[in-house]
Design an enzyme around this catalytic site. Structure first.
Site, PDB file in Angstrom:
ATOM      1  N   HIS A  36     -19.454  33.813   2.078  1.00  0.00           N
ATOM      2  CA  HIS A  36     -18.256  33.172   1.542  1.00  0.00           C
ATOM      3  C   HIS A  36     -18.159  31.726   2.032  1.00  0.00           C
ATOM      4  CE1 HIS A  36     -13.697  32.716   1.357  1.00  0.00           C
ATOM      5  NE2 HIS A  36     -13.997  33.117   0.136  1.00  0.00           N
ATOM      6  N   HIS A  52     -12.851  23.949  -1.963  1.00  0.00           N
ATOM      7  CA  HIS A  52     -11.893  25.025  -2.184  1.00  0.00           C
ATOM      8  C   HIS A  52     -10.489  24.536  -2.488  1.00  0.00           C
ATOM      9  CE1 HIS A  52      -8.847  28.011  -0.945  1.00  0.00           C
ATOM     10  NE2 HIS A  52      -9.661  28.875  -1.528  1.00  0.00           N
TER      11      HIS A  52
END
Length: 276
Positions: free
Chosen positions: A29, A71
């Protein structure tokens, strides 16, 4: 338990007669970023060196139409800059650093990690069109799985790829579809094909508030619909083992060394050499 490791989704290499057949997938991730250098070339390099062949990232579009791996909507947390990604040009972002590392473009990731598969969360509307264009230009639709908390972004990318005569299976939206699928699959009835037909996997948290999403029944219902179940974000070994014993098809983690060790213990490692 019946497994959904069937179908024609090029991204999923754990289907029959493919290199990772029968293996659960391990997703790093935002890469392996112990110093906070998430979503950078350094972080993804570290993950692949640990044996990961599946990398999770996020994309935004810059003001001048460049797809970048980042992100947050704004730059504050990672760079200290108060601006939003969409208000900056690619050249302006190139001057900033995340824990000392440059912010990469998505094209840079595709070029730098040619054997990796990318699980991509589309974070903004303009990024969907850019993503479709990028995948077509790089002929990379077979190694990218798209998801988004906003379904319209997924659908836009899907339509554009289809218009180019490409086939591309999309992941479900983590969170939104996750909770809906928990009701449809786990509690009420099998998931209607009209809902799952364009998806390759359910990507869900193990729990959502007080609701336990991932259960043996949830997994079985997903498998009956030929959907894989990928769980995020799991960072401790006992939870990883419990979920793998339950029959999930993939795990996303921020604790890359821990998941690598768990997979190695279970004979499912490394995966990077098998994604080439």
């Amino acid at each position: 338990m019946k497994s959904p490791r069937v179908g024609k989704t090029p991204f999923l290499l754990n289907t029959p007669h493919r290199p990772l057949a029968g293996f659960p997938l391990a997703f790093s991730h935002r890469g392996f970023a112990p110093a906070g250098e998430e979503n950078t070339v350094k972080a993804f390099t570290a993950a692949t060196e640990l044996g990961f062949g599946y990398l999770e990232t996020d994309v935004h579009a810059t003001r001048d139409g460049v797809l970048v791996a980042f992100h947050d909507e704004d730059l504050v947390r990672l760079t200290g800059d108060p601006r939003r990604v969409r208000d900056c040009t690619a050249a302006e972002l190139a001057e900033l650093r995340v824990a000392g590392e440059p912010i990469p473009t998505f094209e840079e990731l595709l070029e730098s990690f040619r054997s990796a598969r990318f699980n991509v969360d589309i974070k903004a509307g303009p990024a969907a069109e850019l993503m479709a264009e990028t995948l077509v230009r790089h002929r990379a639709a077979d190694r990218v799985l798209l998801g988004s908390f906003n379904g319209s972004r997924r659908h836009m990318a899907s339509r554009l790829l289809a218009a180019d005569d490409r086939t591309h299976q999309l992941a479900t939206s983590p969170g939104i579809i996750g909770v809906g699928a928990a009701v449809l699959i786990g509690a009420v009835a099998p998931l209607p094909r009209a809902v799952y037909g364009s998806f390759a996997a359910l990507q869900v948290p193990e729990t959502h508030g007080k609701l336990r999403v991932v259960t043996p029944r949830f997994i079985q219902r997903a498998h009956d619909a030929s959907l894989q179940v990928h769980v995020w974000v799991v960072n401790d070994a006992p939870a990883m083992h419990r979920l793998l014993d339950m029959g999930v098809d993939g795990i996303m983690t921020d604790a890359a060394p821990t998941l690598a060790a768990v997979m190695s213990e279970r004979g499912h490692w490394p995966q990077n050499s098998l994604t080439r």
